[in-house]
Design a protein around this motif. Structure first.
Motif, PDB file in Angstrom:
ATOM      1  N   LEU A 102       0.815  -1.218   0.000  1.00  0.00           N
ATOM      2  CA  LEU A 102       0.000   0.000   0.000  1.00  0.00           C
ATOM      3  C   LEU A 102       0.846   1.265   0.000  1.00  0.00           C
ATOM      4  O   LEU A 102       0.374   2.326  -0.407  1.00  0.00           O
ATOM      5  CB  LEU A 102      -0.943  -0.002   1.209  1.00  0.00           C
ATOM      6  CG  LEU A 102      -2.076  -1.031   1.150  1.00  0.00           C
ATOM      7  CD1 LEU A 102      -2.799  -1.094   2.483  1.00  0.00           C
ATOM      8  CD2 LEU A 102      -3.045  -0.681   0.032  1.00  0.00           C
ATOM      9  N   GLY A 103       2.092   1.142   0.470  1.00  0.00           N
ATOM     10  CA  GLY A 103       3.004   2.285   0.413  1.00  0.00           C
ATOM     11  C   GLY A 103       2.979   3.144   1.666  1.00  0.00           C
ATOM     12  O   GLY A 103       2.048   3.079   2.491  1.00  0.00           O
ATOM     13  N   ALA A 104       4.026   3.937   1.815  1.00  0.00           N
ATOM     14  CA  ALA A 104       4.167   4.822   2.971  1.00  0.00           C
ATOM     15  C   ALA A 104       2.990   5.786   3.062  1.00  0.00           C
ATOM     16  O   ALA A 104       2.487   6.281   2.049  1.00  0.00           O
ATOM     17  CB  ALA A 104       5.481   5.593   2.882  1.00  0.00           C
ATOM     18  N   GLY A 105       2.544   6.033   4.285  1.00  0.00           N
ATOM     19  CA  GLY A 105       1.407   6.910   4.516  1.00  0.00           C
ATOM     20  C   GLY A 105       0.086   6.190   4.606  1.00  0.00           C
ATOM     21  O   GLY A 105      -0.934   6.785   4.955  1.00  0.00           O
ATOM     22  N   ASN A 106       0.089   4.886   4.292  1.00  0.00           N
ATOM     23  CA  ASN A 106      -1.152   4.103   4.304  1.00  0.00           C
ATOM     24  C   ASN A 106      -1.110   2.992   5.347  1.00  0.00           C
ATOM     25  O   ASN A 106      -1.720   1.934   5.165  1.00  0.00           O
ATOM     26  CB  ASN A 106      -1.399   3.503   2.914  1.00  0.00           C
ATOM     27  CG  ASN A 106      -1.650   4.568   1.882  1.00  0.00           C
ATOM     28  OD1 ASN A 106      -2.554   5.391   2.033  1.00  0.00           O
ATOM     29  ND2 ASN A 106      -0.841   4.584   0.828  1.00  0.00           N
ATOM     30  N   GLU A 107      -0.434   3.252   6.441  1.00  0.00           N
ATOM     31  CA  GLU A 107      -0.286   2.225   7.474  1.00  0.00           C
ATOM     32  C   GLU A 107      -1.625   1.858   8.117  1.00  0.00           C
ATOM     33  O   GLU A 107      -1.889   0.687   8.383  1.00  0.00           O
ATOM     34  CB  GLU A 107       0.714   2.691   8.543  1.00  0.00           C
ATOM     35  CG  GLU A 107       2.152   2.747   8.062  1.00  0.00           C
ATOM     36  CD  GLU A 107       2.458   3.951   7.187  1.00  0.00           C
ATOM     37  OE1 GLU A 107       3.475   3.918   6.468  1.00  0.00           O
ATOM     38  OE2 GLU A 107       1.681   4.953   7.240  1.00  0.00           O
ATOM     39  N   ARG A 108      -2.472   2.847   8.354  1.00  0.00           N
ATOM     40  CA  ARG A 108      -3.773   2.535   8.944  1.00  0.00           C
ATOM     41  C   ARG A 108      -4.622   1.723   7.980  1.00  0.00           C
ATOM     42  O   ARG A 108      -5.361   0.826   8.393  1.00  0.00           O
ATOM     43  CB  ARG A 108      -4.502   3.821   9.347  1.00  0.00           C
ATOM     44  CG  ARG A 108      -5.831   3.547  10.064  1.00  0.00           C
ATOM     45  CD  ARG A 108      -5.627   2.758  11.348  1.00  0.00           C
ATOM     46  NE  ARG A 108      -6.786   1.984  11.717  1.00  0.00           N
ATOM     47  CZ  ARG A 108      -7.241   1.883  12.958  1.00  0.00           C
ATOM     48  NH1 ARG A 108      -6.662   2.527  13.946  1.00  0.00           N
ATOM     49  NH2 ARG A 108      -8.287   1.122  13.220  1.00  0.00           N
ATOM     50  N   GLN A 109      -4.511   2.008   6.690  1.00  0.00           N
ATOM     51  CA  GLN A 109      -5.232   1.210   5.705  1.00  0.00           C
ATOM     52  C   GLN A 109      -4.740  -0.236   5.712  1.00  0.00           C
ATOM     53  O   GLN A 109      -5.535  -1.169   5.536  1.00  0.00           O
ATOM     54  CB  GLN A 109      -5.075   1.819   4.309  1.00  0.00           C
ATOM     55  CG  GLN A 109      -5.823   3.131   4.122  1.00  0.00           C
ATOM     56  CD  GLN A 109      -4.986   4.342   4.456  1.00  0.00           C
ATOM     57  OE1 GLN A 109      -4.156   4.303   5.373  1.00  0.00           O
ATOM     58  NE2 GLN A 109      -5.178   5.419   3.712  1.00  0.00           N
ATOM     59  N   ALA A 110      -3.448  -0.420   5.914  1.00  0.00           N
ATOM     60  CA  ALA A 110      -2.897  -1.781   6.000  1.00  0.00           C
ATOM     61  C   ALA A 110      -3.470  -2.509   7.204  1.00  0.00           C
ATOM     62  O   ALA A 110      -3.845  -3.691   7.122  1.00  0.00           O
ATOM     63  CB  ALA A 110      -1.375  -1.731   6.063  1.00  0.00           C
ATOM     64  N   VAL A 111      -3.537  -1.828   8.341  1.00  0.00           N
ATOM     65  CA  VAL A 111      -4.117  -2.422   9.549  1.00  0.00           C
ATOM     66  C   VAL A 111      -5.583  -2.768   9.319  1.00  0.00           C
ATOM     67  O   VAL A 111      -6.051  -3.871   9.666  1.00  0.00           O
ATOM     68  CB  VAL A 111      -3.967  -1.464  10.744  1.00  0.00           C
ATOM     69  CG1 VAL A 111      -4.808  -1.929  11.927  1.00  0.00           C
ATOM     70  CG2 VAL A 111      -2.503  -1.347  11.150  1.00  0.00           C
ATOM     71  N   ASP A 112      -6.327  -1.858   8.722  1.00  0.00           N
ATOM     72  CA  ASP A 112      -7.744  -2.110   8.462  1.00  0.00           C
ATOM     73  C   ASP A 112      -7.938  -3.288   7.511  1.00  0.00           C
ATOM     74  O   ASP A 112      -8.861  -4.102   7.692  1.00  0.00           O
ATOM     75  CB  ASP A 112      -8.405  -0.861   7.876  1.00  0.00           C
ATOM     76  CG  ASP A 112      -8.522   0.272   8.888  1.00  0.00           C
ATOM     77  OD1 ASP A 112      -8.396   0.011  10.106  1.00  0.00           O
ATOM     78  OD2 ASP A 112      -8.730   1.423   8.459  1.00  0.00           O
ATOM     79  N   ALA A 113      -7.077  -3.390   6.504  1.00  0.00           N
ATOM     80  CA  ALA A 113      -7.178  -4.506   5.565  1.00  0.00           C
ATOM     81  C   ALA A 113      -6.898  -5.822   6.268  1.00  0.00           C
ATOM     82  O   ALA A 113      -7.570  -6.840   6.016  1.00  0.00           O
ATOM     83  CB  ALA A 113      -6.198  -4.301   4.406  1.00  0.00           C
ATOM     84  N   LEU A 114      -5.911  -5.825   7.162  1.00  0.00           N
ATOM     85  CA  LEU A 114      -5.610  -7.043   7.922  1.00  0.00           C
ATOM     86  C   LEU A 114      -6.800  -7.451   8.779  1.00  0.00           C
ATOM     87  O   LEU A 114      -7.231  -8.612   8.766  1.00  0.00           O
ATOM     88  CB  LEU A 114      -4.384  -6.822   8.801  1.00  0.00           C
ATOM     89  CG  LEU A 114      -4.067  -7.968   9.772  1.00  0.00           C
ATOM     90  CD1 LEU A 114      -3.617  -9.208   9.007  1.00  0.00           C
ATOM     91  CD2 LEU A 114      -3.014  -7.542  10.782  1.00  0.00           C
ATOM     92  N   LEU A 115      -7.357  -6.509   9.514  1.00  0.00           N
ATOM     93  CA  LEU A 115      -8.462  -6.827  10.419  1.00  0.00           C
ATOM     94  C   LEU A 115      -9.736  -7.179   9.664  1.00  0.00           C
ATOM     95  O   LEU A 115     -10.570  -7.940  10.170  1.00  0.00           O
ATOM     96  CB  LEU A 115      -8.711  -5.654  11.362  1.00  0.00           C
ATOM     97  CG  LEU A 115      -7.600  -5.411  12.393  1.00  0.00           C
ATOM     98  CD1 LEU A 115      -7.869  -4.133  13.175  1.00  0.00           C
ATOM     99  CD2 LEU A 115      -7.452  -6.597  13.330  1.00  0.00           C
ATOM    100  N   SER A 116      -9.882  -6.643   8.461  1.00  0.00           N
ATOM    101  CA  SER A 116     -11.048  -6.993   7.655  1.00  0.00           C
ATOM    102  C   SER A 116     -11.017  -8.466   7.250  1.00  0.00           C
ATOM    103  O   SER A 116     -12.037  -9.149   7.267  1.00  0.00           O
ATOM    104  CB  SER A 116     -11.099  -6.108   6.409  1.00  0.00           C
ATOM    105  OG  SER A 116     -12.174  -6.479   5.576  1.00  0.00           O
ATOM    106  N   SER A 117      -9.825  -8.944   6.912  1.00  0.00           N
ATOM    107  CA  SER A 117      -9.701 -10.339   6.485  1.00  0.00           C
ATOM    108  C   SER A 117      -9.462 -11.285   7.652  1.00  0.00           C
ATOM    109  O   SER A 117      -9.824 -12.459   7.589  1.00  0.00           O
ATOM    110  CB  SER A 117      -8.549 -10.482   5.479  1.00  0.00           C
ATOM    111  OG  SER A 117      -7.315 -10.093   6.069  1.00  0.00           O
TER     112      SER A 117
END
Length: 202
Positions: free
Chosen positions: A103-118
């Motif tokens: 997802l790239g730098a600056g999108n760490e919260r999106q990475a966390v949300d994607a992990l928790l979604s799956s």
């Protein structure tokens, strides 16, 4: 696509993937291996699920996270399976690292949300998350993003307390740190059987 699973679930579906990252206890005899070729490309990481650096035990090392990220980059267009024993801590930490990388730098919260979604039951290994933050040069952003999510879930705090107590009371069950500090990753390529150890960093 990244799927994060427990060992039993991974065994049932292992040939549906183009690549597999196996995270396993150093002493375990319960492993995911392939017994005929061709098979998915496989990276094997051997480490104990320890949330803090312990100089006496074979916990996570920067080598493990760096090798996992390099492997995932090789297979960014493949369906990727990441598993550990329970599919809760070590594999979700590797999965979070890969998601943050993609997802790239600056999108760490999106990475966390994607992990928790799956994987809503994910409790990523904290030391591995910190190492991923370092390897990816996120300056604490990945650690902070996960900490924010964890703070909102009291079940995770209870889970971590249970882990800490188990380690304190059962240190003899954990593998001692080997000579060189950690177990090197192994690679099993699609056209051969058996693991080839990957070189350690200098």
């Amino acid at each position: 696509m990244i799927d994060i699973k427990s060992l039993p679930r991974a065994r049932r579906s292992k040939r549906k993937y183009g690549a597999v990252i196996s995270v396993e206890d150093p002493r375990t005899r319960r492993r995911l291996r392939f017994h005929r070729t061709p098979h998915p490309d496989q990276l094997v990481l051997r480490l104990e699920d320890i949330d803090d650096h312990d100089p006496e035990l074979a916990g996570p090392d920067i080598h493990h996270v760096a090798q996992a990220l390099a492997f995932a980059r090789e297979h960014q267009h493949d369906r990727l399976l990441v598993h550990c024993h329970a599919g809760v801590c070590r594999s979700t930490a590797i999965g979070l690292a890969i998601l943050a990388d993609r997802l790239g730098a600056g999108n760490e919260r999106q990475a966390v949300d994607a992990l928790l979604s799956s994987n809503p039951d994910a409790v990523p290994n904290l030391l591995m998350v910190a190492i991923a933050d370092e390897v990816l040069c996120r300056n604490g952003a990945l650690v902070a993003a996960w900490a924010e999510a964890e703070k909102a879930n009291p079940d995770i705090a209870r889970y971590r307390r249970t882990k800490t107590e188990f380690l304190r009371e059962n240190r003899q069950l954990f593998e001692a740190r080997p000579d060189g500090g950690y177990h090197a990753a192994g690679r099993c390529r699609p056209d051969r059987l058996g693991l080839t150890p990957l070189p350690k960093a200098d």
